[in-house]
Design a protein around this motif. Structure first.
Motif, PDB file in Angstrom:
ATOM      1  N   GLY A  32      25.497  -6.478 -50.908  1.00 18.65           N
ATOM      2  CA  GLY A  32      26.456  -7.214 -51.446  1.00 18.65           C
ATOM      3  C   GLY A  32      25.908  -7.410 -52.633  1.00 18.65           C
ATOM      4  O   GLY A  32      25.521  -6.625 -53.571  1.00 18.65           O
ATOM      5  N   ALA A  33      25.804  -8.831 -53.238  1.00 11.80           N
ATOM      6  CA  ALA A  33      25.358  -8.866 -54.598  1.00 11.80           C
ATOM      7  C   ALA A  33      24.614 -10.511 -54.744  1.00 11.80           C
ATOM      8  O   ALA A  33      24.753 -11.157 -53.663  1.00 11.80           O
ATOM      9  CB  ALA A  33      26.273  -8.533 -55.592  1.00 11.80           C
ATOM     10  N   VAL A  34      24.423 -10.679 -56.030  1.00 10.83           N
ATOM     11  CA  VAL A  34      23.748 -12.164 -56.341  1.00 10.83           C
ATOM     12  C   VAL A  34      25.088 -13.119 -56.549  1.00 10.83           C
ATOM     13  O   VAL A  34      25.672 -12.772 -57.467  1.00 10.83           O
ATOM     14  CB  VAL A  34      23.041 -11.992 -57.348  1.00 10.83           C
ATOM     15  N   SER A  35      24.761 -14.207 -56.004  1.00  9.21           N
ATOM     16  CA  SER A  35      25.805 -15.496 -56.388  1.00  9.21           C
ATOM     17  C   SER A  35      24.962 -16.363 -56.786  1.00  9.21           C
ATOM     18  O   SER A  35      24.534 -17.339 -55.843  1.00  9.21           O
ATOM     19  CB  SER A  35      26.893 -15.611 -55.140  1.00  9.21           C
ATOM     20  N   THR A  36      24.826 -17.050 -57.865  1.00  9.45           N
ATOM     21  CA  THR A  36      23.991 -17.964 -58.229  1.00  9.45           C
ATOM     22  C   THR A  36      22.507 -17.760 -57.791  1.00  9.45           C
ATOM     23  O   THR A  36      21.892 -18.718 -57.637  1.00  9.45           O
ATOM     24  CB  THR A  36      24.620 -19.321 -58.156  1.00  9.45           C
ATOM     25  N   PHE A  37      22.498 -16.424 -57.560  1.00 10.15           N
ATOM     26  CA  PHE A  37      21.062 -16.076 -57.122  1.00 10.15           C
ATOM     27  C   PHE A  37      20.754 -16.827 -55.641  1.00 10.15           C
ATOM     28  O   PHE A  37      19.486 -16.979 -55.569  1.00 10.15           O
ATOM     29  CB  PHE A  37      20.015 -16.254 -58.016  1.00 10.15           C
ATOM     30  N   ASP A  38      21.627 -17.272 -54.941  1.00 10.78           N
ATOM     31  CA  ASP A  38      21.622 -17.886 -53.606  1.00 10.78           C
ATOM     32  C   ASP A  38      22.513 -17.229 -52.612  1.00 10.78           C
ATOM     33  O   ASP A  38      23.290 -17.985 -52.020  1.00 10.78           O
ATOM     34  CB  ASP A  38      21.838 -19.320 -53.683  1.00 10.78           C
ATOM     35  N   PRO A  53      25.312  -6.616 -71.151  1.00  8.99           N
ATOM     36  CA  PRO A  53      24.952  -5.744 -69.945  1.00  8.99           C
ATOM     37  C   PRO A  53      25.436  -6.478 -68.832  1.00  8.99           C
ATOM     38  O   PRO A  53      24.784  -7.577 -68.363  1.00  8.99           O
ATOM     39  CB  PRO A  53      23.567  -5.334 -70.365  1.00  8.99           C
ATOM     40  N   ARG A  54      26.014  -5.575 -67.800  1.00 16.31           N
ATOM     41  CA  ARG A  54      26.247  -6.279 -66.378  1.00 16.31           C
ATOM     42  C   ARG A  54      25.808  -5.453 -65.424  1.00 16.31           C
ATOM     43  O   ARG A  54      26.096  -4.307 -65.585  1.00 16.31           O
ATOM     44  CB  ARG A  54      27.826  -6.333 -66.529  1.00 16.31           C
ATOM     45  N   ILE A  55      25.155  -6.065 -64.468  1.00 14.15           N
ATOM     46  CA  ILE A  55      24.642  -5.468 -63.530  1.00 14.15           C
ATOM     47  C   ILE A  55      25.658  -5.987 -62.171  1.00 14.15           C
ATOM     48  O   ILE A  55      25.447  -7.033 -61.778  1.00 14.15           O
ATOM     49  CB  ILE A  55      23.323  -5.802 -62.792  1.00 14.15           C
ATOM     50  N   GLY A  56      26.490  -4.815 -61.697  1.00 12.41           N
ATOM     51  CA  GLY A  56      27.652  -5.294 -60.740  1.00 12.41           C
ATOM     52  C   GLY A  56      27.112  -5.878 -59.219  1.00 12.41           C
ATOM     53  O   GLY A  56      25.945  -5.686 -59.030  1.00 12.41           O
ATOM     54  N   PRO A  57      28.068  -6.152 -58.814  1.00 10.57           N
ATOM     55  CA  PRO A  57      27.687  -6.851 -57.190  1.00 10.57           C
ATOM     56  C   PRO A  57      27.059  -5.639 -56.442  1.00 10.57           C
ATOM     57  O   PRO A  57      26.784  -6.049 -55.110  1.00 10.57           O
ATOM     58  CB  PRO A  57      28.938  -7.097 -56.796  1.00 10.57           C
ATOM     59  N   MET A  58      26.971  -4.364 -56.638  1.00 10.58           N
ATOM     60  CA  MET A  58      26.481  -3.410 -55.702  1.00 10.58           C
ATOM     61  C   MET A  58      25.214  -3.545 -55.878  1.00 10.58           C
ATOM     62  O   MET A  58      24.518  -2.887 -54.592  1.00 10.58           O
ATOM     63  CB  MET A  58      27.337  -2.208 -56.244  1.00 10.58           C
ATOM     64  N   VAL A  59      24.642  -4.018 -56.558  1.00 17.29           N
ATOM     65  CA  VAL A  59      23.150  -4.298 -56.923  1.00 17.29           C
ATOM     66  C   VAL A  59      22.785  -5.568 -56.271  1.00 17.29           C
ATOM     67  O   VAL A  59      23.150  -6.546 -56.780  1.00 17.29           O
ATOM     68  CB  VAL A  59      22.463  -4.341 -58.163  1.00 17.29           C
ATOM     69  N   THR A  60      21.961  -5.425 -55.152  1.00 13.05           N
ATOM     70  CA  THR A  60      21.309  -6.700 -54.660  1.00 13.05           C
ATOM     71  C   THR A  60      19.878  -6.997 -55.117  1.00 13.05           C
ATOM     72  O   THR A  60      19.415  -6.394 -55.579  1.00 13.05           O
ATOM     73  CB  THR A  60      21.485  -6.663 -53.002  1.00 13.05           C
ATOM     74  N   GLN A  61      19.513  -8.288 -54.795  1.00 16.79           N
ATOM     75  CA  GLN A  61      18.265  -8.722 -55.116  1.00 16.79           C
ATOM     76  C   GLN A  61      17.028  -7.976 -54.262  1.00 16.79           C
ATOM     77  O   GLN A  61      16.060  -7.499 -54.681  1.00 16.79           O
ATOM     78  CB  GLN A  61      17.951 -10.166 -54.645  1.00 16.79           C
ATOM     79  N   ALA A  62      17.488  -7.506 -53.161  1.00 14.66           N
ATOM     80  CA  ALA A  62      16.700  -6.451 -52.378  1.00 14.66           C
ATOM     81  C   ALA A  62      16.542  -5.062 -52.994  1.00 14.66           C
ATOM     82  O   ALA A  62      15.502  -4.692 -53.301  1.00 14.66           O
ATOM     83  CB  ALA A  62      17.456  -6.123 -50.937  1.00 14.66           C
ATOM     84  N   ASP A  63      17.753  -4.685 -53.503  1.00 15.69           N
ATOM     85  CA  ASP A  63      17.502  -3.622 -54.329  1.00 15.69           C
ATOM     86  C   ASP A  63      16.869  -3.733 -55.532  1.00 15.69           C
ATOM     87  O   ASP A  63      15.837  -2.918 -55.886  1.00 15.69           O
ATOM     88  CB  ASP A  63      19.036  -3.197 -55.275  1.00 15.69           C
TER      89      ASP A  63
END
Length: 266
Positions: free
Chosen positions: A10-16, A205-215
């Motif tokens: 998924g991705a980061v949302s407010t990093f939570d 620069p934008r790192i989109g929702p396809m990149v997760t904190q796990a990535d």
């Protein structure tokens, strides 16, 4: 591969991000035709005749989220194109853990070593979300290179860029602190994806929702929780912003400074 590398993306949302967001697959918005890909492809500089020949000789396949496109050490027999979605390239270590070194956007090519030297894949490729991949056999590509020499020039440049990417990853992995590695990872991802978004009147620069904190953790050799704390600190400092489950880099110079300082200290 460790549990973080096999988690759905998924991705980061407010990093939570909550558990539901982290397991929600990314859905492709539809296939992008090969002709529409030309302007963003690694083969954008070839003539229309060469491009049309590349189109007609290629096949397409849909891959599911985290589905393997090819495995490390498998015979490399095809050149691949990302037609829709994104592709993750990873290097699997002897202990089964993985190092993520690239997430490829639409138009990017991969698996190029197979068409160059007929060897094995030195990495593993997997889809992110629903991903459409175009593939061309090494034999057919080499045949086309005989007719269109500019294709050979493109594959040579692609291999050179991939080699430079490996060198850059080696430097990233040598940084001693997590902050330095995360900064380098964010910059590497942002440059590779090439996406921008308006923030306060500026394209950042934008790192989109396809990149997760796990990535990011797999790229920076850090646990997801540690990456989360680092991103939160940088958000408070005004270096990054979370927006719509994406990461905006609003102070690139600050991240470059962190990465450079750690590089020098290392």
């Amino acid at each position: 591969m460790n549990s973080e590398s096999t988690a759905a993306h998924g991705a980061v949302s407010t990093f939570d991000a909550d558990a539901a967001a982290l397991t929600r697959p990314t859905v492709a918005t539809g296939a992008v035709g090969f002709r529409a890909l030309k302007s963003t492809s690694d083969f954008a500089t070839v003539g229309n005749d060469a491009w049309d020949a590349l189109i007609s000789a290629s096949t397409r396949r849909l891959y599911g989220n985290n589905e393997v496109i090819y495995l490390q050490e498998e015979p490399a027999q095809h050149l691949h194109f990302v037609m829709s979605g994104h592709v993750r390239l990873s290097y699997v270590l002897d202990d089964g853990s993985a190092i993520l070194y690239a997430i490829l956007p639409v138009g990017a090519s991969f698996g190029e070593l197979g068409v160059f030297d007929g060897g094995v894949h030195c990495d593993m490729a997997t889809g992110i979300g629903a991903t459409i991949v175009g593939s061309l056999s090494a034999a057919k590509f080499n045949e086309l290179c005989g007719r269109f020499p500019q294709l050979q020039d493109c594959i040579a440049h692609l291999i050179a860029r991939r080699y430079r990417s490996y060198v850059d990853l080696t430097r990233l992995m040598s940084l001693k602190t997590l902050h330095g590695r995360v900064a380098q990872a964010l910059l590497r991802l942002a440059d590779g994806l090439g996406s921008k978004e308006d923030y306060d009147g500026h394209a950042v620069p934008r790192i989109g929702p396809m990149v997760t904190q796990a990535d990011i953790g797999l790229m920076a050799r850090g646990a997801r929780g540690s990456v989360n704390r680092t991103l939160k600190a940088w958000e408070r400092a005004g270096w990054v912003v979370s927006r719509d489950r994406a990461i905006l880099i609003v102070d690139r110079r600050a991240l470059e400074t962190v990465a450079m300082e750690q590089d020098c200290d290392g």
